[in-house]
Design a protein around this motif. Structure first.
Motif, PDB file in Angstrom:
ATOM      1  N   TYR A 115     -27.414  12.495  25.208  1.00  0.00           N
ATOM      2  CA  TYR A 115     -26.048  12.753  24.768  1.00  0.00           C
ATOM      3  C   TYR A 115     -25.728  12.096  23.437  1.00  0.00           C
ATOM      4  O   TYR A 115     -24.816  12.548  22.735  1.00  0.00           O
ATOM      5  N   ARG A 136     -17.539   7.132  26.790  1.00  0.00           N
ATOM      6  CA  ARG A 136     -16.682   7.212  27.973  1.00  0.00           C
ATOM      7  C   ARG A 136     -17.258   6.376  29.106  1.00  0.00           C
ATOM      8  O   ARG A 136     -16.528   5.790  29.908  1.00  0.00           O
ATOM      9  N   GLN A 195     -28.194   8.921  28.361  1.00  0.00           N
ATOM     10  CA  GLN A 195     -27.475   8.395  27.204  1.00  0.00           C
ATOM     11  C   GLN A 195     -28.165   8.805  25.904  1.00  0.00           C
ATOM     12  O   GLN A 195     -27.502   9.192  24.931  1.00  0.00           O
ATOM     13  N   TYR A 201     -21.306   7.761  12.011  1.00  0.00           N
ATOM     14  CA  TYR A 201     -20.401   8.494  12.898  1.00  0.00           C
ATOM     15  C   TYR A 201     -20.453   7.911  14.312  1.00  0.00           C
ATOM     16  O   TYR A 201     -19.412   7.676  14.934  1.00  0.00           O
ATOM     17  N   CYS A 239     -27.535  12.409  21.008  1.00  0.00           N
ATOM     18  CA  CYS A 239     -27.991  13.418  20.050  1.00  0.00           C
ATOM     19  C   CYS A 239     -27.115  14.666  20.056  1.00  0.00           C
ATOM     20  O   CYS A 239     -27.030  15.367  19.036  1.00  0.00           O
ATOM     21  N   VAL A 240     -26.456  14.967  21.170  1.00  0.00           N
ATOM     22  CA  VAL A 240     -25.704  16.219  21.260  1.00  0.00           C
ATOM     23  C   VAL A 240     -24.199  16.018  21.425  1.00  0.00           C
ATOM     24  O   VAL A 240     -23.411  16.852  20.963  1.00  0.00           O
ATOM     25  N   SER A 241     -23.790  14.927  22.069  1.00  0.00           N
ATOM     26  CA  SER A 241     -22.359  14.686  22.292  1.00  0.00           C
ATOM     27  C   SER A 241     -22.128  13.189  22.511  1.00  0.00           C
ATOM     28  O   SER A 241     -21.912  12.744  23.641  1.00  0.00           O
ATOM     29  N   PRO A 242     -22.162  12.403  21.439  1.00  0.00           N
ATOM     30  CA  PRO A 242     -22.085  10.940  21.589  1.00  0.00           C
ATOM     31  C   PRO A 242     -20.781  10.436  22.170  1.00  0.00           C
ATOM     32  O   PRO A 242     -20.747   9.328  22.734  1.00  0.00           O
ATOM     33  N   ARG A 243     -19.693  11.202  22.082  1.00  0.00           N
ATOM     34  CA  ARG A 243     -18.428  10.745  22.656  1.00  0.00           C
ATOM     35  C   ARG A 243     -18.551  10.505  24.162  1.00  0.00           C
ATOM     36  O   ARG A 243     -17.918   9.591  24.717  1.00  0.00           O
ATOM     37  N   ARG A 244     -19.345  11.320  24.837  1.00  0.00           N
ATOM     38  CA  ARG A 244     -19.499  11.177  26.282  1.00  0.00           C
ATOM     39  C   ARG A 244     -20.156   9.850  26.646  1.00  0.00           C
ATOM     40  O   ARG A 244     -19.876   9.278  27.698  1.00  0.00           O
ATOM     41  N   TYR A 281     -24.904  10.379  10.540  1.00  0.00           N
ATOM     42  CA  TYR A 281     -24.801  10.346  11.999  1.00  0.00           C
ATOM     43  C   TYR A 281     -24.776   8.910  12.501  1.00  0.00           C
ATOM     44  O   TYR A 281     -24.091   8.609  13.482  1.00  0.00           O
TER      45      TYR A 281
END
Length: 259
Positions: free
Chosen positions: A55, A65, A52, A207, A57-62, A204
């Motif tokens: 992600y 989910r 977690q 966001y 840091c690189v793809s928080p949407r995942r 960020y």
């Protein structure tokens, strides 16, 4: 792909309705269960918590989910595993060690600085910020469908804050410290880099906060959570114009607070 969190007995009667009318005793039981698990490291899923953090840091949407998966299996949006909080605390310790070395705070200064950062900056201020978002989203951004409406869990709001706080911690408490130490003699470059980091970190933060609340199926108009970013951009431009150095301000603040 994120690894699946370890789950207990799944809730087969999962429903998107009725959260607002859930008994308070059930919520209280969950909170006590969460607090008791803080001391049971063997039962924590640190691998999932590390994924977690990566992600975020690189793809928080995942990451969010998997909060849907949490809701489907355990009928709650908030985490029931304190592993993320424990690892975040370790990162706070690392950042405090860096500050102690660079600011020459000494051992007792380190202890005092650590208590301030963990207890006040992270936990108490985090609770205040989470409460503000919890109130605003429930009051102005929740879809109302009458009896049995869902409400944002306060614990979920605190989780969203911790999610958003982690990248901010890496940028402002760790990366900024290294850069300030290496380019401090070049004031203009240092000011530009440090102030840019503040802009990136705060943007960020909001966001990830926006993603956290927009991921809920019963919220609307969550884009309003991004409006403060415009203010941060204006402050950033003013800081360059009037030569404000946020990194130096933070350094003086931490030094004065500890010493």
């Amino acid at each position: 792909m994120l690894p699946s969190p370890t789950t207990s007995t799944a809730s087969s009667n999962y429903s998107f309705h009725g959260d607002g009318a859930a008994p308070r005793s059930k919520s209280t039981t969950r909170k006590w269960k969460y607090l008791r698990r803080i001391y049971k490291f063997k039962h924590m899923d640190f691998e999932f918590a590390l994924w977690q953090m990566l992600y975020l840091c690189v793809s928080p949407r995942r990451v969010y989910r998997n909060f849907h998966y949490q809701k489907c299996t355990k009928n709650q949006w908030a985490r029931d595993d304190p592993a993320f909080l424990v690892l975040l605390s370790l990162w706070l310790v690392i950042s405090c060690i860096l500050h102690t070395v660079i600011l020459h705070l000494g051992f007792f200064g380190f202890i005092k600085h650590l208590l301030w950062v963990v207890v006040f900056d992270c936990i108490l201020m985090g609770m205040v910020i989470a409460t503000v978002f919890w109130f605003v989203v429930n009051r102005y951004m929740r879809v109302s469908r009458g009896v049995g409406d869902q409400m944002v869990e306060w614990a979920y709001s605190f989780d969203v804050h911790l999610n958003a706080f982690f990248p901010l911690l890496l940028i402002l408490h760790i990366l900024q410290v290294f850069l300030m130490h290496s380019v401090l003699e070049h004031f203009a470059i240092s000011r530009l880099l440090c102030n840019s980091m503040w802009l990136v970190a705060l943007t960020y933060y909001f966001y990830i906060t926006f993603l956290g609340y927009s991921a809920l199926p019963f919220t609307q108009r969550t884009v309003g959570l991004l409006y403060p970013v415009a203010g941060f951009a204006v402050i950033f431009l003013l800081s360059l114009l009037f030569q404000w150095h946020f990194g130096k301000m933070l350094k003086v603040f931490y030094t004065d607070r500890v010493l």
